[in-house]
Motif scaffolding. Structure first.
Motif, PDB file in Angstrom:
ATOM      1  N   UNK A   1       6.189 -20.003  -5.616  1.00 37.93           N
ATOM      2  CA  UNK A   1       6.891 -18.720  -5.668  1.00 37.93           C
ATOM      3  C   UNK A   1       5.924 -17.576  -5.403  1.00 37.93           C
ATOM      4  N   UNK A   2       4.761 -17.585  -6.036  1.00 37.56           N
ATOM      5  CA  UNK A   2       3.777 -16.523  -5.829  1.00 37.56           C
ATOM      6  C   UNK A   2       3.283 -16.492  -4.400  1.00 37.56           C
ATOM      7  N   UNK A   3       3.036 -17.648  -3.824  1.00 42.99           N
ATOM      8  CA  UNK A   3       2.565 -17.706  -2.433  1.00 42.99           C
ATOM      9  C   UNK A   3       3.603 -17.144  -1.489  1.00 42.99           C
ATOM     10  N   UNK A   4       4.869 -17.399  -1.757  1.00 36.25           N
ATOM     11  CA  UNK A   4       5.940 -16.895  -0.909  1.00 36.25           C
ATOM     12  C   UNK A   4       6.150 -15.409  -1.030  1.00 36.25           C
ATOM     13  N   UNK A   5       5.746 -14.807  -2.145  1.00 42.01           N
ATOM     14  CA  UNK A   5       5.938 -13.384  -2.373  1.00 42.01           C
ATOM     15  C   UNK A   5       4.776 -12.534  -1.888  1.00 42.01           C
ATOM     16  N   UNK A   6       3.654 -13.122  -1.562  1.00 41.86           N
ATOM     17  CA  UNK A   6       2.503 -12.312  -1.180  1.00 41.86           C
ATOM     18  C   UNK A   6       2.687 -11.752   0.222  1.00 41.86           C
ATOM     19  N   UNK A   7       2.133 -10.605   0.453  1.00 47.06           N
ATOM     20  CA  UNK A   7       2.225  -9.935   1.744  1.00 47.06           C
ATOM     21  C   UNK A   7       0.914 -10.136   2.475  1.00 47.06           C
ATOM     22  N   UNK A   8       0.924 -10.999   3.459  1.00 41.16           N
ATOM     23  CA  UNK A   8      -0.312 -11.289   4.181  1.00 41.16           C
ATOM     24  C   UNK A   8      -0.677 -10.189   5.166  1.00 41.16           C
ATOM     25  N   UNK A   9       0.167  -9.157   5.311  1.00 45.69           N
ATOM     26  CA  UNK A   9      -0.124  -8.063   6.250  1.00 45.69           C
ATOM     27  C   UNK A   9      -0.516  -6.771   5.537  1.00 45.69           C
TER      28      UNK A   9
ATOM     29  N   UNK B   1       1.011  -4.851   3.516  1.00 50.34           N
ATOM     30  CA  UNK B   1       2.045  -3.824   3.461  1.00 50.34           C
ATOM     31  C   UNK B   1       2.376  -3.201   4.802  1.00 50.34           C
ATOM     32  N   UNK B   2       1.751  -3.691   5.872  1.00 46.98           N
ATOM     33  CA  UNK B   2       2.024  -3.140   7.214  1.00 46.98           C
ATOM     34  C   UNK B   2       3.442  -3.486   7.645  1.00 46.98           C
ATOM     35  N   UNK B   3       4.024  -2.578   8.399  1.00 44.48           N
ATOM     36  CA  UNK B   3       5.384  -2.739   8.889  1.00 44.48           C
ATOM     37  C   UNK B   3       5.390  -2.707  10.411  1.00 44.48           C
ATOM     38  N   UNK B   4       6.294  -3.471  11.006  1.00 43.80           N
ATOM     39  CA  UNK B   4       6.474  -3.392  12.455  1.00 43.80           C
ATOM     40  C   UNK B   4       7.115  -2.052  12.794  1.00 43.80           C
ATOM     41  N   UNK B   5       6.667  -1.470  13.902  1.00 44.17           N
ATOM     42  CA  UNK B   5       7.209  -0.202  14.383  1.00 44.17           C
ATOM     43  C   UNK B   5       7.581  -0.396  15.846  1.00 44.17           C
ATOM     44  N   UNK B   6       8.772   0.068  16.227  1.00 46.50           N
ATOM     45  CA  UNK B   6       9.195  -0.080  17.615  1.00 46.50           C
ATOM     46  C   UNK B   6      10.091   1.091  17.993  1.00 46.50           C
TER      47      UNK B   6
ATOM     48  N   UNK C   1       4.821  -2.084  17.899  1.00 45.88           N
ATOM     49  CA  UNK C   1       3.573  -2.315  17.180  1.00 45.88           C
ATOM     50  C   UNK C   1       3.888  -3.446  16.208  1.00 45.88           C
ATOM     51  N   UNK C   2       3.391  -4.652  16.482  1.00 50.00           N
ATOM     52  CA  UNK C   2       3.747  -5.799  15.635  1.00 50.00           C
ATOM     53  C   UNK C   2       3.213  -5.648  14.208  1.00 50.00           C
ATOM     54  N   UNK C   3       3.877  -6.328  13.308  1.00 52.60           N
ATOM     55  CA  UNK C   3       3.531  -6.191  11.889  1.00 52.60           C
ATOM     56  C   UNK C   3       2.057  -6.459  11.573  1.00 52.60           C
ATOM     57  N   UNK C   4       1.409  -7.454  12.164  1.00 49.29           N
ATOM     58  CA  UNK C   4      -0.007  -7.676  11.818  1.00 49.29           C
ATOM     59  C   UNK C   4      -0.914  -6.482  12.110  1.00 49.29           C
ATOM     60  N   UNK C   5      -0.541  -5.642  13.095  1.00 46.58           N
ATOM     61  CA  UNK C   5      -1.329  -4.446  13.405  1.00 46.58           C
ATOM     62  C   UNK C   5      -0.516  -3.191  13.146  1.00 46.58           C
ATOM     63  N   UNK C   6       0.556  -3.328  12.397  1.00 45.93           N
ATOM     64  CA  UNK C   6       1.493  -2.234  12.159  1.00 45.93           C
ATOM     65  C   UNK C   6       0.963  -1.178  11.210  1.00 45.93           C
ATOM     66  N   UNK C   7       1.890  -0.388  10.675  1.00 49.62           N
ATOM     67  CA  UNK C   7       1.545   0.767   9.855  1.00 49.62           C
ATOM     68  C   UNK C   7       2.060   0.587   8.433  1.00 49.62           C
ATOM     69  N   UNK C   8       1.277   1.061   7.469  1.00 47.00           N
ATOM     70  CA  UNK C   8       1.757   1.068   6.087  1.00 47.00           C
ATOM     71  C   UNK C   8       2.722   2.248   5.936  1.00 47.00           C
ATOM     72  N   UNK C   9       3.644   2.196   4.997  1.00 51.00           N
ATOM     73  CA  UNK C   9       4.617   3.276   4.834  1.00 51.00           C
ATOM     74  C   UNK C   9       3.964   4.629   4.570  1.00 51.00           C
ATOM     75  N   UNK C  10       4.632   5.663   5.079  1.00 53.35           N
ATOM     76  CA  UNK C  10       4.161   7.029   4.905  1.00 53.35           C
ATOM     77  C   UNK C  10       4.523   7.872   6.108  1.00 53.35           C
TER      78      UNK C  10
END
Length: 143
Positions: A16-24, A26-31, A69-78
């Motif tokens: 459960x913990x492994x599935x909840x972690x954010x490997x990016x 907190x970055x988000x995809x932007x398009x 901008x794919x999620x791995x190189x995306x932007x954190x919220x703000x």
């Protein structure tokens, strides 16, 4: 000795913990898409610069009026300052440094007239907010 009754809940909790972690981080995809004077902007760049001290910034290439901008190189919220840039497709040797080699293989001594008005480019005050819930898709229309 550990029993199945002890290990099974521990294993489920770990999964459960492994599935909840954010490997990016907190970055988000932007398009989105960019239109200039009602037409899709064929080539250019879209840049997002942080306004709230976020640790991320990004520049995306426009292809047929769209960018991602794919999620791995995306932007954190703000909030971000948005800049759009596009050349006129015509190139010339930079007259200031005409002795340097021109062209992509010889460096960046090529200039191109900027098509995008300064208030969407070097003097941009355009803001966009990246949300944590997404999707972060922007339809940008430059008059």
């Amino acid at each position: 000795m550990c029993s199945v009754r002890v290990l099974a809940p521990l294993l489920i909790f770990t999964i459960f913990l492994a599935g909840c972690s954010d490997s990016y981080g907190g970055r988000m995809e932007v398009s989105g898409t960019v239109k200039f004077k009602g037409q899709s902007l064929k080539d250019g760049t879209v840049s997002f610069e942080p306004l709230d001290g976020q640790p991320t910034r990004a520049t995306a290439l426009l292809t047929a009026g769209s960018f991602t901008i794919p999620r791995p190189t995306g932007l954190v919220p703000g909030r971000y300052l948005l800049r759009v840039s596009a050349g006129d497709g015509k190139t010339a040797v930079n007259p200031v440094e005409a002795d340097k080699p021109p062209g992509p293989g010889g460096g960046t001594n090529i200039i191109s007239k900027e098509l995008i008005p300064a208030d969407w480019n070097v003097k941009s005050k355009q803001e966009r907010t990246i949300g944590a819930d997404g999707p972060n898709r922007f339809e940008i229309e430059i008059p």
